[in-house]
Design a protein around this motif. Structure first.
Motif, PDB file in Angstrom:
ATOM      1  N   VAL A   1     -20.661 112.043  -7.888  1.00 38.80           N
ATOM      2  CA  VAL A   1     -21.751 112.666  -7.121  1.00 38.80           C
ATOM      3  C   VAL A   1     -22.052 114.061  -7.667  1.00 38.80           C
ATOM      4  O   VAL A   1     -23.215 114.438  -7.874  1.00 38.80           O
ATOM      5  CB  VAL A   1     -21.394 112.739  -5.619  1.00 38.80           C
TER       6      VAL A   1
ATOM      7  N   VAL B   1     -24.366 110.061   1.222  1.00 36.11           N
ATOM      8  CA  VAL B   1     -23.113 109.312   1.183  1.00 36.11           C
ATOM      9  C   VAL B   1     -22.850 108.657   2.542  1.00 36.11           C
ATOM     10  O   VAL B   1     -21.713 108.521   2.975  1.00 36.11           O
ATOM     11  CB  VAL B   1     -21.915 110.207   0.760  1.00 36.11           C
TER      12      VAL B   1
ATOM     13  N   THR C   1     -15.117 109.360  -6.367  1.00 36.59           N
ATOM     14  CA  THR C   1     -16.536 109.132  -6.109  1.00 36.59           C
ATOM     15  C   THR C   1     -17.285 110.458  -6.019  1.00 36.59           C
ATOM     16  O   THR C   1     -18.403 110.595  -6.519  1.00 36.59           O
ATOM     17  CB  THR C   1     -16.728 108.311  -4.816  1.00 36.59           C
TER      18      THR C   1
ATOM     19  N   ALA D   1     -22.523 107.364  -8.809  1.00 34.45           N
ATOM     20  CA  ALA D   1     -21.401 107.057  -7.910  1.00 34.45           C
ATOM     21  C   ALA D   1     -21.524 105.695  -7.237  1.00 34.45           C
ATOM     22  O   ALA D   1     -20.593 105.247  -6.580  1.00 34.45           O
ATOM     23  CB  ALA D   1     -21.287 108.139  -6.833  1.00 34.45           C
ATOM     24  N   ALA D   2     -22.650 105.009  -7.410  1.00 39.97           N
ATOM     25  CA  ALA D   2     -22.857 103.726  -6.735  1.00 39.97           C
ATOM     26  C   ALA D   2     -22.031 102.600  -7.343  1.00 39.97           C
ATOM     27  O   ALA D   2     -21.779 101.591  -6.684  1.00 39.97           O
ATOM     28  CB  ALA D   2     -24.338 103.349  -6.755  1.00 39.97           C
TER      29      ALA D   2
ATOM     30  N   ALA E   1     -24.824 107.405  -3.470  1.00 37.96           N
ATOM     31  CA  ALA E   1     -23.712 106.541  -3.844  1.00 37.96           C
ATOM     32  C   ALA E   1     -23.876 105.170  -3.207  1.00 37.96           C
ATOM     33  O   ALA E   1     -22.928 104.389  -3.151  1.00 37.96           O
ATOM     34  CB  ALA E   1     -22.392 107.170  -3.393  1.00 37.96           C
TER      35      ALA E   1
END
Length: 435
Positions: free
Chosen positions: A317, A82, A313, A133-134, A106
């Motif tokens: 993850v 991250v 987010t 999460a991206a 992410a």
């Protein structure tokens, strides 16, 4: 459980401990027992790589390290990234995958440019690469595209994937304020970064559009393939014009199949557009995200929720971490890259779009016929015209049917040179309506 073989801890390395990373640590700690039950083995945080350990008093000091490379090379099963950025992240994640470690990231910018390289490294070692999460924070979107809809043919993905720009455009719509005023308010409230370029110029949304198109159409699409326009040129007048036509302005990421003369390609673009107030995306306000998906068999679907922020987010993850950890425990692995279709990306000039064009024209007979003649000359069909008379001049609004972007732009260029046209007040694409 009878016959259930116990598995040792799944050891996790965390790269980065900012807003998202801190929430990941919190959730791992607070939900430790539940995560153990879901995975079938304990999840153990082996270390956290940060640049300045003394700035992270919220996590145990013995977990912190400044040597990310050594942490990735250590005896861990999963690497969570991250940090963001391209380097050194790209090198770290490639080494993790080459070493057989699963990766949860992410990092939209990295994936939008280098996903092929990372997938190849994952395939070579049998490791997993997860990245829910991206795109769109907590919204479960990539896994449905990657897995749930893998048996269907997706035709279009259109959505609001940047919370900052949606907050600004929503504010302009509700208050009538200018772009500059609303950006200043968004910055003050923490919805916009001190340097908002990545958001307001569309770079963030373009990276996400590349990822969405790659998954939806089983083809490799990078951020450089995406046509990108930001929202800085959207005026209060544009917002008001949209409102008068029963529409709202949104920054949209649009990925669609385009078939011309039996040849299929992909159009991928990010730009502001007017959409009807009745469209599901029109009511998505503030910093929320939503993505509208159309598929042959499944029909129309919309995914909606918190598109950014630490906790949302981190939720995505953790979902990826559970999937990767379960695969370690069960001996399986997640989905691999699917790029078999290898569809070409269509140039924006050849992409069919519709336009809303607002003109300031002289208020005298024959103006409309002169303007209409230019549209006909460029083979662009007019869907609707609205004329507003004033004392010495007039406003003319034209909405077109779908035509290539190049034809529409050439039309606007020619119209701007007509003696009867005083000014091309605004030009904006129209989406979400039948063409």
């Amino acid at each position: 459980m009878p016959g259930h073989k116990q598995h040792g801890p799944i050891r996790v390395a965390l790269l980065g401990c900012g807003t998202v990373g801190t929430e990941v640590v919190r959730l791992l700690t607070e939900q430790a027992d539940d995560l153990t039950a879901r995975v079938g083995a304990p999840i153990e945080l082996a270390g956290i790589a940060v640049r300045k350990p003394n700035k992270h008093r919220e996590v145990p000091a013995d977990l912190l390290t400044t040597d990310a490379e050594a942490l990735v090379a250590s005896d861990v099963d999963v690497v969570i990234e991250v940090i963001g950025g391209i380097e050194p992240t790209r090198t770290l994640l490639r080494k993790a995958l080459e070493g057989g470690k699963s990766v949860v990231t992410a990092n939209k910018a990295l994936l939008a440019e280098h996903s092929a390289e990372l997938f190849e490294a994952a395939d070579a070692s049998g490791a997993d690469l997860y990245f829910e999460a991206a795109v769109a924070g907590a919204i479960p979107l990539l896994r449905p595209l990657r897995e749930s809809l893998a048996g269907d043919r997706i035709t279009r993905v259109m959505g609001i994937v940047n919370g900052t720009t949606n907050f600004i455009l929503s504010g302009m719509t509700s208050t009538g304020s200018s772009y500059a005023e609303t950006l200043e308010e968004a910055t003050r409230l923490g919805y916009a970064e001190a340097d908002p370029t990545a958001d307001v110029d569309g770079y963030d949304a373009a990276s996400k559009a590349a990822i969405l198109a790659s998954l939806a159409f089983h083809s490799r699409v990078t951020a450089s393939d995406v046509h990108r326009e930001g929202i800085a040129s959207v005026s209060a007048a544009d917002i008001a014009a949209a409102k008068g036509l029963g529409r709202v302005v949104k920054l949209l990421a649009i990925c669609e199949r385009v078939e011309v003369d039996g040849t299929e390609s992909i159009a991928v673009r990010v730009h502001p557009a007017m959409i009807p107030v009745a469209h599901p995306l029109a009511s998505v306000n503030g910093a929320f995200n939503a993505v509208f998906v159309e598929a042959d068999a499944a029909g129309e679907m919309m995914f909606y929720g918190q598109g950014a922020g630490g906790a949302p987010t981190a939720s995505a993850v953790l979902g990826d971490l559970v999937a990767a950890a379960r695969n370690r425990v069960g001996g399986g692995h997640g989905p691999r890259e699917s790029a078999y279709a290898a569809l070409p990306v269509r140039p924006m000039g050849q992409t069919p779009t519709r336009y809303h064009i607002s003109l300031d024209v002289a208020d005298r007979p024959g103006v409309l016929s002169q303007v209409a003649a230019v549209f006909a000359e460029h083979d662009v069909s007019i869907a609707a015209v609205r004329q507003e008379g004033r004392v010495d001049d007039a406003g003319l609004v034209v909405v077109t049917h779908a035509a290539t972007d190049a034809a529409l732009r050439s039309t606007v260029d020619k119209i701007s040179g007509l003696p009867v046209v005083r000014e091309v007040v605004s030009v904006m694409r129209v989406e979400g309506e039948e063409t």
